[in-house]
Design a protein around this motif. Sequence first.
Motif, PDB file in Angstrom:
ATOM      1  N   PRO A   1       0.823  -1.221   0.000  1.00  0.00           N
ATOM      2  CA  PRO A   1       0.000   0.000   0.000  1.00  0.00           C
ATOM      3  C   PRO A   1       0.856   1.269   0.000  1.00  0.00           C
ATOM      4  N   ARG A   2       0.343   2.270  -0.664  1.00  0.00           N
ATOM      5  CA  ARG A   2       1.016   3.569  -0.721  1.00  0.00           C
ATOM      6  C   ARG A   2       0.391   4.464   0.341  1.00  0.00           C
ATOM      7  N   ASP A   3       0.799   4.216   1.575  1.00  0.00           N
ATOM      8  CA  ASP A   3       0.270   5.000   2.683  1.00  0.00           C
ATOM      9  C   ASP A   3       1.339   5.135   3.766  1.00  0.00           C
ATOM     10  N   GLU A   4       1.076   6.015   4.716  1.00  0.00           N
ATOM     11  CA  GLU A   4       2.048   6.307   5.773  1.00  0.00           C
ATOM     12  C   GLU A   4       2.397   5.063   6.588  1.00  0.00           C
ATOM     13  N   ALA A   5       1.444   4.195   6.787  1.00  0.00           N
ATOM     14  CA  ALA A   5       1.684   2.983   7.567  1.00  0.00           C
ATOM     15  C   ALA A   5       2.722   2.065   6.923  1.00  0.00           C
ATOM     16  N   HIS A   6       2.902   2.186   5.605  1.00  0.00           N
ATOM     17  CA  HIS A   6       3.838   1.317   4.877  1.00  0.00           C
ATOM     18  C   HIS A   6       5.061   2.074   4.346  1.00  0.00           C
ATOM     19  N   ARG A   7       5.189   3.332   4.714  1.00  0.00           N
ATOM     20  CA  ARG A   7       6.318   4.158   4.256  1.00  0.00           C
ATOM     21  C   ARG A   7       7.661   3.495   4.558  1.00  0.00           C
ATOM     22  N   ALA A   8       7.854   3.035   5.782  1.00  0.00           N
ATOM     23  CA  ALA A   8       9.125   2.410   6.177  1.00  0.00           C
ATOM     24  C   ALA A   8       9.379   1.132   5.382  1.00  0.00           C
ATOM     25  N   ASP A   9       8.315   0.401   5.059  1.00  0.00           N
ATOM     26  CA  ASP A   9       8.472  -0.815   4.247  1.00  0.00           C
ATOM     27  C   ASP A   9       8.990  -0.471   2.855  1.00  0.00           C
ATOM     28  N   TRP A  10       8.422   0.573   2.256  1.00  0.00           N
ATOM     29  CA  TRP A  10       8.889   1.029   0.943  1.00  0.00           C
ATOM     30  C   TRP A  10      10.372   1.391   1.010  1.00  0.00           C
ATOM     31  N   ILE A  11      10.733   2.172   2.007  1.00  0.00           N
ATOM     32  CA  ILE A  11      12.118   2.637   2.129  1.00  0.00           C
ATOM     33  C   ILE A  11      13.060   1.457   2.352  1.00  0.00           C
ATOM     34  N   ARG A  12      12.676   0.534   3.220  1.00  0.00           N
ATOM     35  CA  ARG A  12      13.509  -0.640   3.487  1.00  0.00           C
ATOM     36  C   ARG A  12      13.716  -1.467   2.210  1.00  0.00           C
ATOM     37  N   LEU A  13      12.652  -1.690   1.456  1.00  0.00           N
ATOM     38  CA  LEU A  13      12.757  -2.478   0.224  1.00  0.00           C
ATOM     39  C   LEU A  13      13.566  -1.746  -0.854  1.00  0.00           C
ATOM     40  N   MET A  14      13.398  -0.435  -0.938  1.00  0.00           N
ATOM     41  CA  MET A  14      14.163   0.337  -1.927  1.00  0.00           C
ATOM     42  C   MET A  14      15.648   0.345  -1.569  1.00  0.00           C
ATOM     43  N   SER A  15      15.951   0.442  -0.291  1.00  0.00           N
ATOM     44  CA  SER A  15      17.345   0.416   0.143  1.00  0.00           C
ATOM     45  C   SER A  15      17.972  -0.952  -0.134  1.00  0.00           C
ATOM     46  N   ALA A  16      17.233  -2.007   0.117  1.00  0.00           N
ATOM     47  CA  ALA A  16      17.727  -3.366  -0.111  1.00  0.00           C
ATOM     48  C   ALA A  16      17.780  -3.732  -1.594  1.00  0.00           C
ATOM     49  N   ASN A  17      17.014  -3.017  -2.407  1.00  0.00           N
ATOM     50  CA  ASN A  17      16.939  -3.274  -3.860  1.00  0.00           C
ATOM     51  C   ASN A  17      17.089  -1.937  -4.580  1.00  0.00           C
ATOM     52  N   PRO A  18      18.309  -1.384  -4.619  1.00  0.00           N
ATOM     53  CA  PRO A  18      18.483  -0.014  -5.104  1.00  0.00           C
ATOM     54  C   PRO A  18      18.103   0.221  -6.561  1.00  0.00           C
ATOM     55  N   THR A  19      17.897  -0.832  -7.341  1.00  0.00           N
ATOM     56  CA  THR A  19      17.420  -0.599  -8.710  1.00  0.00           C
ATOM     57  C   THR A  19      16.040   0.057  -8.689  1.00  0.00           C
ATOM     58  N   LEU A  20      15.364  -0.006  -7.540  1.00  0.00           N
ATOM     59  CA  LEU A  20      14.046   0.615  -7.410  1.00  0.00           C
ATOM     60  C   LEU A  20      14.118   2.132  -7.238  1.00  0.00           C
ATOM     61  N   ILE A  21      15.316   2.666  -7.004  1.00  0.00           N
ATOM     62  CA  ILE A  21      15.456   4.099  -6.722  1.00  0.00           C
ATOM     63  C   ILE A  21      15.658   4.879  -8.012  1.00  0.00           C
ATOM     64  N   GLN A  22      14.850   5.901  -8.198  1.00  0.00           N
ATOM     65  CA  GLN A  22      14.965   6.778  -9.367  1.00  0.00           C
ATOM     66  C   GLN A  22      16.335   7.457  -9.362  1.00  0.00           C
ATOM     67  N   ARG A  23      16.800   7.851 -10.517  1.00  0.00           N
ATOM     68  CA  ARG A  23      18.120   8.448 -10.662  1.00  0.00           C
ATOM     69  C   ARG A  23      18.145   9.468 -11.776  1.00  0.00           C
ATOM     70  N   PRO A  24      19.121  10.321 -11.831  1.00  0.00           N
ATOM     71  CA  PRO A  24      20.145  10.631 -10.830  1.00  0.00           C
ATOM     72  C   PRO A  24      19.579  11.537  -9.734  1.00  0.00           C
ATOM     73  N   ILE A  25      20.091  11.360  -8.542  1.00  0.00           N
ATOM     74  CA  ILE A  25      19.708  12.201  -7.411  1.00  0.00           C
ATOM     75  C   ILE A  25      20.906  13.058  -7.056  1.00  0.00           C
ATOM     76  N   ILE A  26      20.685  14.362  -7.054  1.00  0.00           N
ATOM     77  CA  ILE A  26      21.760  15.309  -6.737  1.00  0.00           C
ATOM     78  C   ILE A  26      21.408  16.039  -5.453  1.00  0.00           C
ATOM     79  N   THR A  27      22.367  16.074  -4.536  1.00  0.00           N
ATOM     80  CA  THR A  27      22.224  16.857  -3.309  1.00  0.00           C
ATOM     81  C   THR A  27      23.336  17.896  -3.301  1.00  0.00           C
ATOM     82  N   THR A  28      22.943  19.162  -3.248  1.00  0.00           N
ATOM     83  CA  THR A  28      23.914  20.251  -3.247  1.00  0.00           C
ATOM     84  C   THR A  28      24.471  20.444  -1.836  1.00  0.00           C
TER      85      THR A  28
END
Length: 118
Positions: free
Chosen positions: A70-97
């Motif tokens: 689900p795309r809701d606050e209750a599952h936010r941490a699950d999304w982040i955990r899965l994206m971190s464990a599977n970085p191909t899921l992360i959009q790119r390029p990300i620039i931080t100034t």
Amino acid sequence: MEIWINPACSKCRTATAALDEAGISYTVRRYLDDPPTPEELSDVITRLNLDPWHLARLNEPAAALVADLPRDEAHRADWIRLMSANPTLIQRPIITTDDNTTVVARDPETLATVLKTP
């Protein structure tokens, strides 16, 4: 300035070439080889003012891992955990100034905003 890239990505190569041409110093993070921790990814998502599912690459094979999440606050941490464990899921390029402004530089207009950063 830091840029998260996948060297095989044409938008990442465009972004690094534009930074080079502008003479801007930056650090490259090959995020597939050096995935962000859930905390790092959460910080980036917060700076982007997005929800994690808005930063997910849902056309990747790994997207099956989040397809029914689900795309809701209750599952936010699950999304982040899965994206971190599977970085191909992360959009790119990300620039931080250096002032912590963070963008997903997939289009010329967004990329231009960081090229103007001192």
